[in-house]
Scaffold this motif. Structure first.
Motif, PDB file in Angstrom:
ATOM      1  N   LEU A   1      79.947 -48.071  30.700  1.00 56.43           N
ATOM      2  CA  LEU A   1      79.811 -48.094  29.327  1.00 56.43           C
ATOM      3  C   LEU A   1      80.841 -46.881  28.907  1.00 56.43           C
ATOM      4  O   LEU A   1      81.583 -47.010  27.737  1.00 56.43           O
ATOM      5  CB  LEU A   1      78.322 -47.765  28.744  1.00 56.43           C
ATOM      6  N   TYR A   2      80.980 -45.627  29.494  1.00 52.28           N
ATOM      7  CA  TYR A   2      81.857 -44.884  28.967  1.00 52.28           C
ATOM      8  C   TYR A   2      83.371 -45.304  28.966  1.00 52.28           C
ATOM      9  O   TYR A   2      83.928 -44.929  28.167  1.00 52.28           O
ATOM     10  CB  TYR A   2      81.747 -43.632  30.241  1.00 52.28           C
ATOM     11  N   PHE A   3      83.971 -45.804  30.201  1.00 54.53           N
ATOM     12  CA  PHE A   3      85.084 -46.352  30.315  1.00 54.53           C
ATOM     13  C   PHE A   3      85.403 -47.223  29.426  1.00 54.53           C
ATOM     14  O   PHE A   3      86.597 -47.435  28.626  1.00 54.53           O
ATOM     15  CB  PHE A   3      85.557 -46.761  31.653  1.00 54.53           C
ATOM     16  N   ALA A   4      84.459 -48.287  29.021  1.00 52.49           N
ATOM     17  CA  ALA A   4      84.797 -49.381  28.182  1.00 52.49           C
ATOM     18  C   ALA A   4      84.734 -48.585  26.577  1.00 52.49           C
ATOM     19  O   ALA A   4      85.606 -49.281  25.926  1.00 52.49           O
ATOM     20  CB  ALA A   4      83.849 -50.470  28.128  1.00 52.49           C
TER      21      ALA A   4
ATOM     22  N   ALA B   1      91.900 -51.963  34.775  1.00 53.01           N
ATOM     23  CA  ALA B   1      90.849 -50.799  35.140  1.00 53.01           C
ATOM     24  C   ALA B   1      89.827 -51.411  35.867  1.00 53.01           C
ATOM     25  O   ALA B   1      89.065 -50.764  36.787  1.00 53.01           O
ATOM     26  CB  ALA B   1      90.436 -49.760  33.904  1.00 53.01           C
ATOM     27  N   THR B   2      89.147 -52.295  35.256  1.00 48.92           N
ATOM     28  CA  THR B   2      88.036 -53.095  35.867  1.00 48.92           C
ATOM     29  C   THR B   2      88.052 -54.266  35.493  1.00 48.92           C
ATOM     30  O   THR B   2      88.437 -54.895  34.096  1.00 48.92           O
ATOM     31  CB  THR B   2      86.830 -52.162  35.600  1.00 48.92           C
ATOM     32  N   VAL B   3      87.415 -55.292  36.233  1.00 56.60           N
ATOM     33  CA  VAL B   3      87.013 -56.567  35.936  1.00 56.60           C
ATOM     34  C   VAL B   3      85.790 -56.980  36.777  1.00 56.60           C
ATOM     35  O   VAL B   3      85.666 -56.715  37.835  1.00 56.60           O
ATOM     36  CB  VAL B   3      88.151 -57.633  36.109  1.00 56.60           C
ATOM     37  N   GLY B   4      84.689 -57.495  35.759  1.00 51.92           N
ATOM     38  CA  GLY B   4      83.650 -57.920  36.685  1.00 51.92           C
ATOM     39  C   GLY B   4      82.613 -59.221  36.028  1.00 51.92           C
ATOM     40  O   GLY B   4      83.026 -59.381  34.921  1.00 51.92           O
ATOM     41  N   VAL B   5      82.131 -59.790  36.968  1.00 50.61           N
ATOM     42  CA  VAL B   5      81.426 -60.951  36.555  1.00 50.61           C
ATOM     43  C   VAL B   5      79.949 -60.904  36.996  1.00 50.61           C
ATOM     44  O   VAL B   5      79.704 -60.573  38.171  1.00 50.61           O
ATOM     45  CB  VAL B   5      82.056 -62.275  37.020  1.00 50.61           C
TER      46      VAL B   5
ATOM     47  N   TYR C   1      91.680 -47.440  23.289  1.00 51.20           N
ATOM     48  CA  TYR C   1      93.160 -46.956  23.590  1.00 51.20           C
ATOM     49  C   TYR C   1      93.727 -47.993  24.325  1.00 51.20           C
ATOM     50  O   TYR C   1      94.707 -47.851  25.042  1.00 51.20           O
ATOM     51  CB  TYR C   1      92.864 -45.653  24.444  1.00 51.20           C
ATOM     52  N   GLY C   2      92.952 -49.185  24.774  1.00 51.24           N
ATOM     53  CA  GLY C   2      93.390 -50.180  25.578  1.00 51.24           C
ATOM     54  C   GLY C   2      93.191 -51.541  25.451  1.00 51.24           C
ATOM     55  O   GLY C   2      93.262 -51.714  23.844  1.00 51.24           O
TER      56      GLY C   2
ATOM     57  N   ALA D   1      83.784 -59.534  31.850  1.00 53.79           N
ATOM     58  CA  ALA D   1      84.690 -58.656  31.239  1.00 53.79           C
ATOM     59  C   ALA D   1      85.567 -58.048  31.898  1.00 53.79           C
ATOM     60  O   ALA D   1      85.540 -57.714  33.139  1.00 53.79           O
ATOM     61  CB  ALA D   1      83.593 -57.413  30.444  1.00 53.79           C
ATOM     62  N   SER D   2      86.665 -57.867  31.115  1.00 53.92           N
ATOM     63  CA  SER D   2      87.887 -57.069  31.899  1.00 53.92           C
ATOM     64  C   SER D   2      88.270 -55.907  31.081  1.00 53.92           C
ATOM     65  O   SER D   2      88.201 -55.950  29.784  1.00 53.92           O
ATOM     66  CB  SER D   2      89.003 -57.880  32.131  1.00 53.92           C
ATOM     67  N   VAL D   3      88.517 -54.649  31.531  1.00 50.36           N
ATOM     68  CA  VAL D   3      88.863 -53.474  30.815  1.00 50.36           C
ATOM     69  C   VAL D   3      90.281 -52.666  31.085  1.00 50.36           C
ATOM     70  O   VAL D   3      90.595 -52.851  32.386  1.00 50.36           O
ATOM     71  CB  VAL D   3      87.913 -52.418  30.916  1.00 50.36           C
TER      72      VAL D   3
END
Length: 205
Positions: free
Chosen positions: A57-60, A130-134, A67-68, A79-81
């Motif tokens: 949650l912090y990074f998203a 930075a991250t992607v997850g399912v 910023y991204g 989701a992907s960040v």
């Protein structure tokens, strides 16, 4: 994480995330990374699930959305960040007391590993996946690729490379199918998993 190189099979529509999506996105990413070698090493075992969700949650919320870029499926199953080269992220977001508390006694080891990885990161402008997850109960439907493709297309349109880091050999094979190549294989101290740095040039899909 699931296979983002697999074609979508009736995947849910993908859209840019909003602030209202963030709690569900954090739930999804925490589920996807529950057994990921890097997070298992970096996040304290005490309260692991809660810390992992809070970190996602912090990074998203604090970095990806303002910023991204953040993309999600309509049902939040994936989701992907990303961070992007044309936006400067305040350095104190990476050293905040909130973030330090989430890493707890693992913070010094994580900091040392990150410093070693920094030497292998691009010094020219690039998009960073930075991250992607399912969510684990939705893997195998092509949702990973669905939420990665908007970032790849945007980077292509900007003529920019894309960079990522991954801590499993399986992911290396997955990302190669999306046009990424290994730029470094980094053995880290302190029991950290081997981490691969990968880069993809514009139009490499």
């Amino acid at each position: 994480m699931t296979d983002p190189s697999a074609p979508a099979t009736g995947a849910a529509p993908v859209r840019p995330a909003t602030e209202a999506d963030l709690p569900a996105i954090a739930d999804t990413l925490a589920d996807a990374f529950a057994d990921y070698p890097w997070t298992r090493w970096a996040v304290p075992a005490d309260g692991y699930a809660e810390r992992l969700r809070a970190l996602q949650l912090y990074f998203a919320e604090r970095i990806g959305l303002p910023y991204g870029r953040v993309w999600t499926t309509a049902d939040h199953a994936a989701a992907s960040v990303w961070t992007v080269p044309d936006t400067e992220i305040p350095a104190d977001l990476f050293t905040s007391p909130e973030l330090a508390a989430l890493y707890g006694d693992r913070l010094p080891e994580v900091g040392r590993a990150d410093a070693l990885l920094e030497a292998h990161r691009p010094h020219r402008p690039c998009w960073f996946l930075a991250t992607v997850g399912v969510r684990r109960d939705r893997q195998g439907e092509g949702l990973g690729r669905a939420v990665v493709e908007p970032g790849l297309h945007a980077a292509d349109a900007a003529g920019a490379p894309v960079f990522l880091e991954t801590a499993t050999a399986d992911n290396v094979r997955i990302y190669r199918r999306l046009g990424f190549e290994v730029t470094a294989e980094v053995d880290l101290p302190g029991g950290a998993p081997t981490t691969w740095c990968m880069e993809r040039g514009p139009g490499s899909t």
